[in-house]
Motif scaffolding. Structure first.
Motif, short mmCIF file in Angstrom:
data_model
loop_
_atom_site.label_atom_id
_atom_site.label_comp_id
_atom_site.label_asym_id
_atom_site.label_seq_id
_atom_site.Cartn_x
_atom_site.Cartn_y
_atom_site.Cartn_z
N ALA A 56 65.27 84.89 48.53
CA ALA A 56 66.60 84.36 48.87
C ALA A 56 67.54 84.46 47.67
O ALA A 56 68.71 84.84 47.83
CB ALA A 56 66.47 82.91 49.33
N ASP A 57 67.06 84.14 46.48
CA ASP A 57 67.90 84.27 45.28
C ASP A 57 68.31 85.71 45.03
O ASP A 57 69.43 85.99 44.61
CB ASP A 57 67.18 83.71 44.05
CG ASP A 57 67.07 82.20 44.08
OD1 ASP A 57 67.79 81.56 44.88
OD2 ASP A 57 66.24 81.66 43.31
N PHE A 58 67.40 86.65 45.28
CA PHE A 58 67.70 88.07 45.10
C PHE A 58 68.86 88.48 46.01
O PHE A 58 69.80 89.14 45.57
CB PHE A 58 66.46 88.91 45.39
CG PHE A 58 66.72 90.38 45.38
CD1 PHE A 58 66.85 91.05 44.18
CD2 PHE A 58 66.83 91.09 46.56
CE1 PHE A 58 67.09 92.40 44.14
CE2 PHE A 58 67.06 92.45 46.54
CZ PHE A 58 67.19 93.12 45.34
N ARG A 66 77.03 88.47 45.85
CA ARG A 66 78.20 88.17 45.03
C ARG A 66 78.87 89.47 44.61
O ARG A 66 78.23 90.42 44.18
CB ARG A 66 77.79 87.40 43.77
CG ARG A 66 77.26 86.05 44.07
CD ARG A 66 76.97 85.33 42.77
NE ARG A 66 76.14 84.16 43.04
CZ ARG A 66 75.22 83.71 42.26
NH1 ARG A 66 74.97 84.30 41.11
NH2 ARG A 66 74.52 82.66 42.58
N CYS A 101 59.52 82.97 48.83
CA CYS A 101 60.69 82.91 49.70
C CYS A 101 61.95 82.56 48.91
O CYS A 101 63.01 83.15 49.13
CB CYS A 101 60.48 81.88 50.82
SG CYS A 101 59.21 82.37 51.99
N ARG A 102 61.82 81.62 47.99
CA ARG A 102 62.96 81.25 47.16
C ARG A 102 63.43 82.42 46.30
O ARG A 102 64.62 82.66 46.15
CB ARG A 102 62.60 80.05 46.27
CG ARG A 102 63.78 79.52 45.49
CD ARG A 102 63.42 78.29 44.68
NE ARG A 102 62.95 77.22 45.57
CZ ARG A 102 61.86 76.49 45.35
NH1 ARG A 102 61.13 76.68 44.28
NH2 ARG A 102 61.51 75.54 46.19
N GLY A 103 62.49 83.18 45.74
CA GLY A 103 62.83 84.34 44.94
C GLY A 103 63.55 85.41 45.74
O GLY A 103 64.53 86.00 45.28
N ARG A 127 71.06 86.46 47.47
CA ARG A 127 72.27 85.72 47.09
C ARG A 127 72.96 86.37 45.90
O ARG A 127 74.17 86.47 45.86
CB ARG A 127 71.91 84.27 46.73
CG ARG A 127 72.13 83.34 47.86
CD ARG A 127 72.01 81.90 47.39
NE ARG A 127 70.95 81.31 48.20
CZ ARG A 127 69.82 80.81 47.76
NH1 ARG A 127 69.56 80.76 46.48
NH2 ARG A 127 68.93 80.33 48.58
N ARG A 128 72.19 86.79 44.93
CA ARG A 128 72.74 87.43 43.73
C ARG A 128 73.41 88.74 44.08
O ARG A 128 74.45 89.09 43.55
CB ARG A 128 71.62 87.67 42.73
CG ARG A 128 72.06 87.86 41.35
CD ARG A 128 70.89 87.92 40.42
NE ARG A 128 69.65 87.63 41.15
CZ ARG A 128 68.45 87.71 40.68
NH1 ARG A 128 68.26 88.08 39.46
NH2 ARG A 128 67.38 87.43 41.39
N ASN A 129 72.83 89.50 45.01
CA ASN A 129 73.41 90.79 45.39
C ASN A 129 74.61 90.64 46.31
O ASN A 129 75.39 91.57 46.45
CB ASN A 129 72.35 91.66 46.06
CG ASN A 129 71.36 92.21 45.06
OD1 ASN A 129 71.62 92.25 43.87
ND2 ASN A 129 70.20 92.61 45.53
N GLU A 167 57.75 79.65 46.74
CA GLU A 167 58.37 80.28 45.56
C GLU A 167 58.75 81.72 45.86
O GLU A 167 59.80 82.20 45.43
CB GLU A 167 57.43 80.22 44.36
CG GLU A 167 57.33 78.86 43.73
CD GLU A 167 58.67 78.38 43.16
OE1 GLU A 167 59.40 79.19 42.57
OE2 GLU A 167 58.97 77.19 43.34
#
Length: 92
Positions: free
Chosen positions: A81-83, A89, A77-79, A85-87, A75
């Motif tokens: 990676a999402d952070f 964009r 690592c997923r968080g 990915r969001r930045n 979780e």
């Protein structure tokens, strides 16, 4: 024969229950000890003024992962990676 099977089954059930209790209390003890050690280490670092932002973040992450197990690590690592990915964009 049935009496022996029932007796054996009862003994095995009691042994499993006892082992489960020992395992639960051991897990609780390890969790409490880990929390106290990390809290003590954080206090030591702050009092001696050797605490940096990243050192405290590392202790928090270590505590979170040690308490939640492999699923907590995934979780985390997923968080992260999402952070990123969001930045990545670009705003429209």
């Amino acid at each position: 024969m049935n009496a022996k099977a029932e007796e054996r089954s009862e003994r095995m059930s009691e042994a499993r229950f006892r082992f489960g209790g020992i395992q639960a209390y051991s897990s609780l003890a390890v969790s409490v000890i880990a929390a106290l050690v990390l809290l003590g280490l954080t206090v030591y670092m702050v009092v001696n003024e050797i605490a940096s932002f990243w050192a405290i973040i590392a202790l928090i992450v270590f505590y979170a992962v040690s308490q939640s197990g492999p699923s907590g690590f995934f979780e985390l690592c997923r968080g992260i990676a999402d952070f990123f990915r969001r930045n990545d964009r670009k705003p429209d």
